[in-house]
Each structure stands twice: as structure tokens, then as C-alpha cells.
Scaffold this motif. Structure first.
Motif, PDB file in Angstrom:
ATOM      1  N   PHE A  90      -2.957   2.760  -2.720  1.00 32.36           N
ATOM      2  CA  PHE A  90      -1.641   2.947  -3.315  1.00 32.36           C
ATOM      3  C   PHE A  90      -0.743   3.749  -2.402  1.00 32.36           C
ATOM      4  O   PHE A  90      -1.208   4.402  -1.468  1.00 32.36           O
ATOM      5  N   VAL A  91       0.552   3.642  -2.669  1.00 32.08           N
ATOM      6  CA  VAL A  91       1.557   4.370  -1.909  1.00 32.08           C
ATOM      7  C   VAL A  91       1.963   5.588  -2.723  1.00 32.08           C
ATOM      8  O   VAL A  91       2.307   5.464  -3.900  1.00 32.08           O
ATOM      9  N   LEU A  92       1.907   6.745  -2.113  1.00 35.91           N
ATOM     10  CA  LEU A  92       2.317   7.995  -2.750  1.00 35.91           C
ATOM     11  C   LEU A  92       3.631   8.417  -2.098  1.00 35.91           C
ATOM     12  O   LEU A  92       3.669   8.749  -0.909  1.00 35.91           O
ATOM     13  N   VAL A  93       4.723   8.361  -2.865  1.00 37.44           N
ATOM     14  CA  VAL A  93       6.030   8.752  -2.360  1.00 37.44           C
ATOM     15  C   VAL A  93       6.331  10.148  -2.884  1.00 37.44           C
ATOM     16  O   VAL A  93       6.229  10.403  -4.084  1.00 37.44           O
ATOM     17  N   PHE A 110      -7.779  14.671  -2.064  1.00 36.85           N
ATOM     18  CA  PHE A 110      -7.988  13.283  -2.475  1.00 36.85           C
ATOM     19  C   PHE A 110      -9.334  12.787  -1.950  1.00 36.85           C
ATOM     20  O   PHE A 110      -9.658  13.003  -0.787  1.00 36.85           O
ATOM     21  N   PRO A 111     -10.087  12.083  -2.786  1.00 38.45           N
ATOM     22  CA  PRO A 111     -11.412  11.616  -2.362  1.00 38.45           C
ATOM     23  C   PRO A 111     -11.398  10.300  -1.592  1.00 38.45           C
ATOM     24  O   PRO A 111     -12.396   9.596  -1.576  1.00 38.45           O
ATOM     25  N   LYS A 112     -10.270   9.941  -0.998  1.00 36.53           N
ATOM     26  CA  LYS A 112     -10.206   8.748  -0.154  1.00 36.53           C
ATOM     27  C   LYS A 112      -9.280   9.039   1.011  1.00 36.53           C
ATOM     28  O   LYS A 112      -8.463   9.962   0.956  1.00 36.53           O
ATOM     29  N   PRO A 113      -9.406   8.264   2.090  1.00 35.63           N
ATOM     30  CA  PRO A 113      -8.575   8.512   3.275  1.00 35.63           C
ATOM     31  C   PRO A 113      -7.074   8.377   2.972  1.00 35.63           C
ATOM     32  O   PRO A 113      -6.661   7.579   2.147  1.00 35.63           O
ATOM     33  N   VAL A 114      -6.299   9.196   3.691  1.00 32.97           N
ATOM     34  CA  VAL A 114      -4.846   9.214   3.542  1.00 32.97           C
ATOM     35  C   VAL A 114      -4.211   8.983   4.909  1.00 32.97           C
ATOM     36  O   VAL A 114      -4.647   9.545   5.908  1.00 32.97           O
ATOM     37  N   SER A 115      -3.177   8.144   4.932  1.00 36.11           N
ATOM     38  CA  SER A 115      -2.353   7.964   6.130  1.00 36.11           C
ATOM     39  C   SER A 115      -0.939   8.418   5.790  1.00 36.11           C
ATOM     40  O   SER A 115      -0.383   8.019   4.766  1.00 36.11           O
ATOM     41  N   ILE A 116      -0.370   9.261   6.643  1.00 42.42           N
ATOM     42  CA  ILE A 116       0.974   9.787   6.427  1.00 42.42           C
ATOM     43  C   ILE A 116       1.949   9.016   7.310  1.00 42.42           C
ATOM     44  O   ILE A 116       1.755   8.918   8.522  1.00 42.42           O
ATOM     45  N   VAL A 117       2.996   8.462   6.710  1.00 39.50           N
ATOM     46  CA  VAL A 117       4.046   7.800   7.480  1.00 39.50           C
ATOM     47  C   VAL A 117       5.037   8.890   7.890  1.00 39.50           C
ATOM     48  O   VAL A 117       5.733   9.457   7.052  1.00 39.50           O
ATOM     49  N   GLN A 138       4.296  -3.199  13.825  1.00 39.74           N
ATOM     50  CA  GLN A 138       2.951  -2.643  13.977  1.00 39.74           C
ATOM     51  C   GLN A 138       2.709  -1.547  12.934  1.00 39.74           C
ATOM     52  O   GLN A 138       1.628  -1.463  12.352  1.00 39.74           O
ATOM     53  N   GLY A 139       3.706  -0.725  12.678  1.00 37.09           N
ATOM     54  CA  GLY A 139       3.579   0.296  11.645  1.00 37.09           C
ATOM     55  C   GLY A 139       3.380  -0.313  10.268  1.00 37.09           C
ATOM     56  O   GLY A 139       2.569   0.164   9.469  1.00 37.09           O
ATOM     57  N   VAL A 140       4.125  -1.379   9.979  1.00 39.12           N
ATOM     58  CA  VAL A 140       3.975  -2.072   8.702  1.00 39.12           C
ATOM     59  C   VAL A 140       2.555  -2.631   8.577  1.00 39.12           C
ATOM     60  O   VAL A 140       1.924  -2.547   7.519  1.00 39.12           O
ATOM     61  N   MET A 141       2.031  -3.190   9.657  1.00 37.54           N
ATOM     62  CA  MET A 141       0.671  -3.724   9.637  1.00 37.54           C
ATOM     63  C   MET A 141      -0.360  -2.618   9.412  1.00 37.54           C
ATOM     64  O   MET A 141      -1.327  -2.806   8.667  1.00 37.54           O
ATOM     65  N   LEU A 142      -0.159  -1.467  10.028  1.00 41.51           N
ATOM     66  CA  LEU A 142      -1.078  -0.341   9.824  1.00 41.51           C
ATOM     67  C   LEU A 142      -1.052   0.135   8.367  1.00 41.51           C
ATOM     68  O   LEU A 142      -2.094   0.448   7.788  1.00 41.51           O
ATOM     69  N   MET A 143       0.151   0.194   7.772  1.00 41.69           N
ATOM     70  CA  MET A 143       0.261   0.573   6.362  1.00 41.69           C
ATOM     71  C   MET A 143      -0.450  -0.440   5.476  1.00 41.69           C
ATOM     72  O   MET A 143      -1.208  -0.063   4.565  1.00 41.69           O
ATOM     73  N   THR A 144      -0.204  -1.712   5.734  1.00 43.05           N
ATOM     74  CA  THR A 144      -0.831  -2.777   4.941  1.00 43.05           C
ATOM     75  C   THR A 144      -2.339  -2.734   5.074  1.00 43.05           C
ATOM     76  O   THR A 144      -3.065  -2.850   4.076  1.00 43.05           O
ATOM     77  N   GLY A 150      -8.087   0.120   0.614  1.00 41.28           N
ATOM     78  CA  GLY A 150      -8.180   0.968  -0.573  1.00 41.28           C
ATOM     79  C   GLY A 150      -7.785   2.404  -0.326  1.00 41.28           C
ATOM     80  O   GLY A 150      -8.112   3.293  -1.103  1.00 41.28           O
ATOM     81  N   GLU A 151      -7.053   2.655   0.746  1.00 37.61           N
ATOM     82  CA  GLU A 151      -6.653   4.012   1.105  1.00 37.61           C
ATOM     83  C   GLU A 151      -5.284   4.354   0.529  1.00 37.61           C
ATOM     84  O   GLU A 151      -4.617   3.515  -0.062  1.00 37.61           O
ATOM     85  N   ILE A 152      -4.878   5.594   0.741  1.00 32.45           N
ATOM     86  CA  ILE A 152      -3.575   6.088   0.295  1.00 32.45           C
ATOM     87  C   ILE A 152      -2.633   6.094   1.496  1.00 32.45           C
ATOM     88  O   ILE A 152      -3.000   6.549   2.581  1.00 32.45           O
ATOM     89  N   VAL A 153      -1.438   5.586   1.292  1.00 42.91           N
ATOM     90  CA  VAL A 153      -0.363   5.693   2.295  1.00 42.91           C
ATOM     91  C   VAL A 153       0.700   6.573   1.652  1.00 42.91           C
ATOM     92  O   VAL A 153       1.169   6.288   0.557  1.00 42.91           O
TER      93      VAL A 153
END
Length: 180
Positions: A90-93, A110-117, A138-144, A150-153
């Protein structure tokens, strides 16, 4: 506690004896509180400077003692943790409220990996992966990819990453808001 007391004293000193500090704060404060008079604006300036000074203390504490000294809570904390238990990502804004460099450490709970934009900041340790929004497709592909794993963006909802072309109008709380 002593560092906070020194921050209060330093804030008081700067607000009283440095007109440039009052002038820099006035742009925001006049817009935010247009009906406040001169005395109230002086108090508002002190509160603003004190807030920044205590944030600097917090950052020194974080750097010295490590991220274990920071704790965060949210009224929706249990809902977020429950959502983390699901397979889907899911996306956390979030909004840029307070000091990002301190608040980002709350992501470790959070018990799952997180990627920060975000645009990477040299010399700043992060508890998560970084996706640079300037990477375009490329950034959009990394987010997708992160979402499909199943990670958090997560991203700040008040950042346009340098251009109004990077936002889209979205219905939000009954009105239209511009989101990245």
C-alpha cells in the motif's frame, strides 16, 4: 532537559535581539495569523523559533543515542499494523509536519519493508529504501515493484518534487487537493 532549556533561552535571545529572525518569520506568520497584533506576533515568532530549536535538540539526541530513543503513535496505529499483515502493498501518504528526519524513524515499527519516495539527502541515514522521484519511469517501476512485492511505498503528500507538472488533482476531504 538542559538542552531544551538552553534552546528556549537561545530562542528568546534571537527573537529579541536579531531583527532578521523576526523578519524571516514574519512572512509565514502574517499569512498564517493575519489578525495577530505586534505583541502577539512577537510571541508567535518565539514559538516558531523555539520549535525549530527543540527540533535541532531532538536531531542531536537522535544522532547521539540512536533511533531507539524515538517513539511515535497515531490514532490509526493498530489499523496500519493490521494492514501490514495483508499480502498486498500500500501507499502511505503523509504530510510534512514536524521534522522529517526524526519522524522517518517511526517507519521501523512496520513489519514489512518500506520504500520512501524522496530526493536523497547525502549524509542522512534512513531506515528504509529510497526511490528518487527524479528517475521518471524507472522510479514509477520501482514503486510498482515494491507494491507488487507487498511492501509499503511512502511519500509526502505536500511535495511536488520540483515541478507543478508532478501533481494531479484528487478529491480529498470534500475538496480538490494537488497530490504528487
Amino acid at each position: 532537559a538542559r538542552a531544551y532549556h538552553l534552546a528556549y533561552i537561545a530562542s528568546f535571545w534571537y527573537v529579541l535581539f536579531y531583527p532578521s529572525i523576526r523578519r524571516r518569520c514574519s512572512f509565514y506568520l502574517r499569512r498564517r495569523f493575519p489578525d495577530h497584533g505586534a505583541l502577539r506576533r512577537l510571541w508567535d515568532t518565539f514559538l516558531l523559533v523555539k520549535s525549530y530549536a527543540t527540533t535541532l535538540v531532538d536531531m542531536m539526541v537522535l544522532d547521539t543515542l540512536g533511533p531507539g530513543v524515538i517513539s511515535a503513535s497515531s490514532p490509526n496505529h493498530d489499523d496500519l499494523i493490521e494492514r501490514c499483515g495483508r499480502e498486498s502493498g500500500f501507499v502511505l501518504v503523509h504530510a510534512h509536519v514536524g521534522c522529517f528526519q526524526i519522524g522517518v524513524w517511526a517507519l521501523k515499527q512496520f513489519p514489512k519493508p518500506v520504500s520512501i519516495v524522496m530526493i536523497p539527502e547525502p549524509k542522512f541515514r534512513l531506515p528504509a529504501g529510497v526511490i528518487d522521484p527524479r528517475q521518471g519511469v524507472q522510479g514509477v517501476m520501482l514503486m510498482t515493484d515494491a507494491l507488487l512485492r507487498g511492501e509499503i511505498v511512502t511519500m509526502m503528500g505536500d511535495r511536488s518534487f520540483g515541478s507543478d507538472h508532478n501533481v494531479a488533482p484528487v478529491k480529498f476531504f470534500g475538496g480538490i487537493a494537488m497530490f504528487p
